[in-house]
Scaffold this motif. Structure first.
Motif, PDB file in Angstrom:
ATOM      1  N   THR A  17       6.380   5.496  -2.059  1.00 27.41           N
ATOM      2  CA  THR A  17       4.638   5.481  -2.239  1.00 27.41           C
ATOM      3  C   THR A  17       4.243   4.229  -1.247  1.00 27.41           C
ATOM      4  OG1 THR A  17       4.659   3.914  -3.858  1.00 27.41           O
ATOM      5  CG2 THR A  17       4.743   6.438  -4.381  1.00 27.41           C
ATOM      6  N   ARG A  18       3.292   4.597  -0.543  1.00 28.38           N
ATOM      7  CA  ARG A  18       2.501   3.727   0.229  1.00 28.38           C
ATOM      8  C   ARG A  18       1.242   3.307  -0.374  1.00 28.38           C
ATOM      9  NH1 ARG A  18       2.888   5.646   6.337  1.00 28.38           N
ATOM     10  NH2 ARG A  18       1.445   4.151   6.492  1.00 28.38           N
ATOM     11  N   THR A  19       1.020   2.146   0.089  1.00 24.17           N
ATOM     12  CA  THR A  19      -0.244   1.699  -0.110  1.00 24.17           C
ATOM     13  C   THR A  19      -1.396   2.314   0.778  1.00 24.17           C
ATOM     14  OG1 THR A  19      -0.230  -0.435   1.250  1.00 24.17           O
ATOM     15  CG2 THR A  19       0.471  -0.619  -1.110  1.00 24.17           C
ATOM     16  N   PRO A  20      -2.764   2.355   0.231  1.00 24.43           N
ATOM     17  CA  PRO A  20      -3.400   2.914   1.093  1.00 24.43           C
ATOM     18  C   PRO A  20      -3.537   2.227   2.407  1.00 24.43           C
ATOM     19  CG  PRO A  20      -4.445   2.732  -1.149  1.00 24.43           C
ATOM     20  CD  PRO A  20      -3.127   2.261  -1.019  1.00 24.43           C
ATOM     21  N   SER A  21      -4.004   3.175   3.631  1.00 23.54           N
ATOM     22  CA  SER A  21      -3.824   2.441   4.931  1.00 23.54           C
ATOM     23  C   SER A  21      -5.240   1.606   5.192  1.00 23.54           C
ATOM     24  CB  SER A  21      -3.423   3.466   5.997  1.00 23.54           C
ATOM     25  OG  SER A  21      -4.389   4.461   5.987  1.00 23.54           O
ATOM     26  N   THR A  22      -6.286   1.879   4.913  1.00 25.40           N
ATOM     27  CA  THR A  22      -7.463   1.238   5.165  1.00 25.40           C
ATOM     28  C   THR A  22      -7.745   0.048   4.230  1.00 25.40           C
ATOM     29  OG1 THR A  22      -8.987   2.394   3.967  1.00 25.40           O
ATOM     30  CG2 THR A  22      -8.610   3.381   6.246  1.00 25.40           C
ATOM     31  N   PRO A  23      -8.263  -1.065   5.080  1.00 28.57           N
ATOM     32  CA  PRO A  23      -8.892  -2.018   4.023  1.00 28.57           C
ATOM     33  C   PRO A  23      -9.580  -1.874   2.922  1.00 28.57           C
ATOM     34  CG  PRO A  23      -8.892  -2.771   6.419  1.00 28.57           C
ATOM     35  CD  PRO A  23      -8.621  -1.131   6.322  1.00 28.57           C
ATOM     36  N   THR A  24     -10.633  -0.835   3.078  1.00 31.28           N
ATOM     37  CA  THR A  24     -11.552  -0.412   2.091  1.00 31.28           C
ATOM     38  C   THR A  24     -10.671   0.132   0.895  1.00 31.28           C
ATOM     39  OG1 THR A  24     -13.302  -0.187   3.583  1.00 31.28           O
ATOM     40  CG2 THR A  24     -13.520   0.973   1.529  1.00 31.28           C
ATOM     41  N   ALA A  25      -9.725   1.018   1.057  1.00 34.09           N
ATOM     42  CA  ALA A  25      -9.014   1.742   0.237  1.00 34.09           C
ATOM     43  C   ALA A  25      -8.171   0.796  -0.476  1.00 34.09           C
ATOM     44  CB  ALA A  25      -8.203   2.730   0.745  1.00 34.09           C
ATOM     45  N   GLN A  26      -7.586   0.113   0.164  1.00 34.21           N
ATOM     46  CA  GLN A  26      -6.636  -1.087  -0.473  1.00 34.21           C
ATOM     47  C   GLN A  26      -7.558  -1.937  -1.328  1.00 34.21           C
ATOM     48  OE1 GLN A  26      -5.046  -3.237   3.031  1.00 34.21           O
ATOM     49  NE2 GLN A  26      -3.237  -2.010   2.983  1.00 34.21           N
ATOM     50  N   TYR A  27      -8.829  -2.416  -1.084  1.00 34.30           N
ATOM     51  CA  TYR A  27      -9.284  -3.236  -1.890  1.00 34.30           C
ATOM     52  C   TYR A  27     -10.036  -2.451  -3.087  1.00 34.30           C
ATOM     53  CZ  TYR A  27     -13.511  -6.232  -3.179  1.00 34.30           C
ATOM     54  OH  TYR A  27     -14.195  -7.047  -3.771  1.00 34.30           O
ATOM     55  N   VAL A  28     -10.290  -1.087  -2.930  1.00 28.21           N
ATOM     56  CA  VAL A  28     -10.620  -0.145  -4.061  1.00 28.21           C
ATOM     57  C   VAL A  28      -9.425  -0.443  -5.183  1.00 28.21           C
ATOM     58  CG1 VAL A  28     -11.176   1.980  -4.791  1.00 28.21           C
ATOM     59  CG2 VAL A  28     -12.642   0.869  -3.023  1.00 28.21           C
ATOM     60  N   LEU A  29      -8.169   0.055  -4.443  1.00 33.60           N
ATOM     61  CA  LEU A  29      -6.891   0.034  -5.252  1.00 33.60           C
ATOM     62  C   LEU A  29      -7.098  -1.194  -6.076  1.00 33.60           C
ATOM     63  CD1 LEU A  29      -4.431   1.314  -6.340  1.00 33.60           C
ATOM     64  CD2 LEU A  29      -3.361   0.359  -4.168  1.00 33.60           C
ATOM     65  N   ALA A  30      -7.049  -2.533  -5.309  1.00 35.21           N
ATOM     66  CA  ALA A  30      -6.712  -3.589  -6.020  1.00 35.21           C
ATOM     67  C   ALA A  30      -7.902  -3.832  -7.366  1.00 35.21           C
ATOM     68  CB  ALA A  30      -6.924  -4.805  -4.952  1.00 35.21           C
ATOM     69  N   LEU A  31      -9.052  -3.515  -6.932  1.00 36.69           N
ATOM     70  CA  LEU A  31     -10.270  -3.597  -7.781  1.00 36.69           C
ATOM     71  C   LEU A  31     -10.185  -2.858  -9.001  1.00 36.69           C
ATOM     72  CD1 LEU A  31     -12.858  -5.039  -8.353  1.00 36.69           C
ATOM     73  CD2 LEU A  31     -14.136  -3.193  -7.357  1.00 36.69           C
ATOM     74  N   GLY A  32      -9.372  -1.653  -8.737  1.00 41.10           N
ATOM     75  CA  GLY A  32      -9.113  -0.872  -9.933  1.00 41.10           C
ATOM     76  C   GLY A  32      -8.018  -1.391 -10.632  1.00 41.10           C
ATOM     77  N   VAL A  33      -7.189  -2.051 -10.342  1.00 37.97           N
ATOM     78  CA  VAL A  33      -5.901  -2.528 -11.049  1.00 37.97           C
ATOM     79  C   VAL A  33      -6.453  -3.867 -11.829  1.00 37.97           C
ATOM     80  CG1 VAL A  33      -3.852  -3.825 -11.134  1.00 37.97           C
ATOM     81  CG2 VAL A  33      -4.096  -1.892  -9.320  1.00 37.97           C
ATOM     82  N   ALA A  34      -7.450  -4.513 -11.266  1.00 35.77           N
ATOM     83  CA  ALA A  34      -7.843  -5.714 -11.786  1.00 35.77           C
ATOM     84  C   ALA A  34      -8.951  -5.262 -12.975  1.00 35.77           C
ATOM     85  CB  ALA A  34      -8.841  -6.595 -10.936  1.00 35.77           C
ATOM     86  N   LEU A  35      -9.694  -4.278 -12.825  1.00 31.76           N
ATOM     87  CA  LEU A  35     -10.546  -3.887 -14.011  1.00 31.76           C
ATOM     88  C   LEU A  35      -9.820  -3.087 -14.911  1.00 31.76           C
ATOM     89  CD1 LEU A  35     -13.539  -2.201 -11.719  1.00 31.76           C
ATOM     90  CD2 LEU A  35     -13.438  -4.345 -12.979  1.00 31.76           C
ATOM     91  N   ALA A  36      -8.699  -2.291 -14.448  1.00 25.64           N
ATOM     92  CA  ALA A  36      -7.819  -1.989 -15.700  1.00 25.64           C
ATOM     93  C   ALA A  36      -7.285  -2.863 -16.338  1.00 25.64           C
ATOM     94  CB  ALA A  36      -6.721  -0.858 -15.161  1.00 25.64           C
ATOM     95  N   ALA A  37      -6.760  -4.178 -15.809  1.00 20.69           N
ATOM     96  CA  ALA A  37      -6.171  -5.201 -16.398  1.00 20.69           C
ATOM     97  C   ALA A  37      -7.305  -5.709 -17.537  1.00 20.69           C
ATOM     98  CB  ALA A  37      -5.650  -6.206 -15.529  1.00 20.69           C
ATOM     99  N   VAL A  38      -8.421  -5.943 -16.989  1.00 19.35           N
ATOM    100  CA  VAL A  38      -9.247  -6.534 -18.064  1.00 19.35           C
ATOM    101  C   VAL A  38      -9.660  -5.474 -19.107  1.00 19.35           C
ATOM    102  CG1 VAL A  38     -12.033  -7.089 -18.295  1.00 19.35           C
ATOM    103  CG2 VAL A  38     -10.432  -7.773 -16.386  1.00 19.35           C
ATOM    104  N   ALA A  39      -9.708  -4.299 -18.898  1.00 17.45           N
ATOM    105  CA  ALA A  39     -10.195  -3.165 -20.090  1.00 17.45           C
ATOM    106  C   ALA A  39      -8.920  -3.115 -20.890  1.00 17.45           C
ATOM    107  CB  ALA A  39     -10.360  -1.860 -19.343  1.00 17.45           C
ATOM    108  N   PHE A  40      -7.682  -3.479 -20.308  1.00 15.75           N
ATOM    109  CA  PHE A  40      -6.597  -3.253 -21.208  1.00 15.75           C
ATOM    110  C   PHE A  40      -6.474  -4.379 -22.128  1.00 15.75           C
ATOM    111  CE2 PHE A  40      -1.512  -3.155 -21.319  1.00 15.75           C
ATOM    112  CZ  PHE A  40      -1.617  -2.281 -22.243  1.00 15.75           C
ATOM    113  N   LEU A  41      -6.846  -5.666 -21.357  1.00 16.30           N
ATOM    114  CA  LEU A  41      -6.876  -6.695 -22.211  1.00 16.30           C
ATOM    115  C   LEU A  41      -7.759  -6.739 -23.495  1.00 16.30           C
ATOM    116  CD1 LEU A  41      -6.192  -9.906 -22.915  1.00 16.30           C
ATOM    117  CD2 LEU A  41      -7.733 -10.450 -21.251  1.00 16.30           C
ATOM    118  N   LEU A  42      -9.110  -6.203 -23.280  1.00 20.18           N
ATOM    119  CA  LEU A  42     -10.256  -6.116 -24.000  1.00 20.18           C
ATOM    120  C   LEU A  42      -9.669  -5.001 -25.327  1.00 20.18           C
ATOM    121  CD1 LEU A  42     -13.405  -6.157 -21.794  1.00 20.18           C
ATOM    122  CD2 LEU A  42     -12.633  -7.925 -23.245  1.00 20.18           C
ATOM    123  N   LEU A  43      -9.003  -4.073 -24.666  1.00 18.60           N
ATOM    124  CA  LEU A  43      -8.391  -2.928 -25.661  1.00 18.60           C
ATOM    125  C   LEU A  43      -7.448  -3.533 -26.641  1.00 18.60           C
ATOM    126  CD1 LEU A  43      -8.485   0.013 -26.498  1.00 18.60           C
ATOM    127  CD2 LEU A  43      -6.450   0.138 -25.281  1.00 18.60           C
ATOM    128  N   GLY A  44      -6.560  -4.435 -26.031  1.00 22.67           N
ATOM    129  CA  GLY A  44      -5.513  -5.140 -26.847  1.00 22.67           C
ATOM    130  C   GLY A  44      -6.167  -6.155 -27.906  1.00 22.67           C
TER     131      GLY A  44
END
Length: 126
Positions: free
Chosen positions: A2-29
């Motif tokens: 798999t490849r990471t998204p090629s545009t900086p905006t897509a990479q930022y959105v992916l990184a932000l999604g992982v960060a928000l998922a980590a926070v949500a997962f922590l709150l759920l835990g």
């Protein structure tokens, strides 16, 4: 492969999604399962997303600042885990040291992974 998204905006959105998922997962835990046990002892783990948010705001949500913010969140999670291990080892808490260590490392790893993703955005020129 798999490849990471090629545009900086897509990479930022992916990184932000992982960060928000980590926070949500922590709150759920914390809310559903608990890390240290019953009660409000898990509240110390909330320092990680709060510290990360403060750093993100101060740095203007830029990729380099977000990497720093999530690094701070990862370190804060480890510090909370060390405090929790001490609490479990010295207090009558219904939790195991191994469980606290494992969960702490998992959450810190998620924050660190998101931080790494933000460093990849910076490297691509965003």
């Amino acid at each position: 492969m798999t490849r990471t998204p090629s545009t900086p905006t897509a990479q930022y959105v992916l990184a932000l999604g992982v960060a928000l998922a980590a926070v949500a997962f922590l709150l759920l835990g914390i809310g559903a399962l608990g890390i240290v046990g019953d009660g409000d002892r898990d509240a110390v783990y909330l320092a990680a997303p709060v510290a990360g948010l403060v750093v993100a705001v101060v740095t203007g949500f830029r990729p380099r600042g977000m990497a720093m913010a999530l690094g701070v969140a990862a370190v804060s999670t480890v510090v909370a885990g060390l405090w929790s291990v001490g609490l479990v080892a010295t207090d009558d808490v219904k939790a195991s040291v191994a469980d606290v260590v494992m969960l702490t490392l998992m959450y810190a790893g998620l924050f660190a992974f998101a931080a790494w993703l933000f460093t990849r955005v910076r490297a691509s020129g965003a």
